[in-house]
Design a protein around this motif. Sequence first.
Motif, PDB file in Angstrom:
ATOM      1  N   UNK A  34      35.992  15.087  51.052  1.00 26.16           N
ATOM      2  CA  UNK A  34      35.638  16.071  50.043  1.00 26.16           C
ATOM      3  C   UNK A  34      36.819  16.347  49.124  1.00 26.16           C
ATOM      4  N   UNK A  35      36.526  16.388  47.823  1.00 28.09           N
ATOM      5  CA  UNK A  35      37.471  16.892  46.837  1.00 28.09           C
ATOM      6  C   UNK A  35      36.902  18.220  46.347  1.00 28.09           C
ATOM      7  N   UNK A  36      37.561  19.304  46.704  1.00 30.05           N
ATOM      8  CA  UNK A  36      37.062  20.649  46.426  1.00 30.05           C
ATOM      9  C   UNK A  36      37.741  21.205  45.180  1.00 30.05           C
ATOM     10  N   UNK A  37      36.926  21.615  44.211  1.00 31.45           N
ATOM     11  CA  UNK A  37      37.442  22.229  42.985  1.00 31.45           C
ATOM     12  C   UNK A  37      37.016  23.691  42.971  1.00 31.45           C
ATOM     13  N   UNK A  38      37.986  24.592  42.811  1.00 27.19           N
ATOM     14  CA  UNK A  38      37.715  26.023  42.729  1.00 27.19           C
ATOM     15  C   UNK A  38      38.887  26.680  42.011  1.00 27.19           C
ATOM     16  N   UNK A  39      38.770  27.975  41.748  1.00 22.69           N
ATOM     17  CA  UNK A  39      39.817  28.634  40.965  1.00 22.69           C
ATOM     18  C   UNK A  39      40.672  29.608  41.768  1.00 22.69           C
ATOM     19  N   UNK A  40      40.406  29.739  43.080  1.00 21.54           N
ATOM     20  CA  UNK A  40      41.145  30.702  43.889  1.00 21.54           C
ATOM     21  C   UNK A  40      41.948  29.985  44.957  1.00 21.54           C
ATOM     22  N   UNK A  41      43.259  30.178  44.934  1.00 19.99           N
ATOM     23  CA  UNK A  41      44.153  29.491  45.863  1.00 19.99           C
ATOM     24  C   UNK A  41      43.779  29.741  47.319  1.00 19.99           C
ATOM     25  N   UNK A  42      43.518  31.005  47.668  1.00 19.28           N
ATOM     26  CA  UNK A  42      43.257  31.335  49.072  1.00 19.28           C
ATOM     27  C   UNK A  42      41.985  30.670  49.576  1.00 19.28           C
ATOM     28  N   UNK A  43      40.959  30.585  48.720  1.00 19.16           N
ATOM     29  CA  UNK A  43      39.723  29.911  49.112  1.00 19.16           C
ATOM     30  C   UNK A  43      39.971  28.432  49.373  1.00 19.16           C
ATOM     31  N   UNK A  44      40.723  27.810  48.493  1.00 26.17           N
ATOM     32  CA  UNK A  44      41.004  26.388  48.655  1.00 26.17           C
ATOM     33  C   UNK A  44      41.856  26.130  49.885  1.00 26.17           C
ATOM     34  N   UNK A  45      42.830  26.988  50.125  1.00 24.19           N
ATOM     35  CA  UNK A  45      43.713  26.795  51.278  1.00 24.19           C
ATOM     36  C   UNK A  45      42.936  26.908  52.586  1.00 24.19           C
ATOM     37  N   UNK A  46      42.073  27.902  52.696  1.00 26.07           N
ATOM     38  CA  UNK A  46      41.315  28.070  53.935  1.00 26.07           C
ATOM     39  C   UNK A  46      40.297  26.949  54.111  1.00 26.07           C
ATOM     40  N   UNK A  47      39.693  26.489  53.016  1.00 27.82           N
ATOM     41  CA  UNK A  47      38.742  25.385  53.120  1.00 27.82           C
ATOM     42  C   UNK A  47      39.449  24.103  53.544  1.00 27.82           C
TER      43      UNK A  47
END
Length: 243
Positions: A34-47
């Motif tokens: 998976x390549x996850x694109x989002x705008x919130x660092x904490x969401x991306x880090x936990x995912x």
Amino acid sequence: MPNSFDGQTVIITGAGKGIGRATAKFVSERCAKVVAIARTDSDLASLAEETGCRTIKADLLDPKVARAAMQEAGTADHLVNCAGTNVLESTLEFTEDGYETVLGINLRAALICAQEFARARIAAGGGGAIVNVTSLAGHRGFANHLCYAASKAGLEGATRVLAKELGPHGIRVNAVAPGITLTELAAAAWSDPEKSEPMMARTPIGRFAEVEDVASMIAMLLSADAAMVTGAVLPVEGGFMSV
């Protein structure tokens, strides 16, 4: 479908929360990269910690940022356009800022991401699939959802054009149209029985969707099990539109 995405890469926009996050988890469990694109660092880090996915931080409201994010993501097998937002404004009160935000993220960004994905896939020989996440709001008129409804109905129209134009390259394009889906925000918003009971009364299956219900349908449309399905919009709303 335990290994249905083995060796395949899936780009997911809006992957930080809600349906996008559930989809990232769902396909990761089935061996997707998976390549996850989002705008919130904490969401991306936990995912990333939960799934091992690659992450790209991007605010897709900016067209240049959206295009750059897709180029950074590189060639993938599948794309899920899940990034979305809403600004609750009525017909008489909607603003240009609200319009630009909602249409910019829900529609323009999805088209840019689809374009960049398709260009890369065609250069790699074609094939693959796109799933656009639309909404029941594109089919039924809900108060204060003017721009949101326009964006989601527009994305469904675009889905059919994408299916027609990309089909000769072996790229399938479909959409899912969720009804009320109990993301964290939605669960709170629909906790009031006066608001939720009229909707529930029109839902034959007798409950609202969980994010995993939508994620599983997205995965099905991406998979080889849906090899002859393109240009379709799949409602995931418990039968709301049938009554």
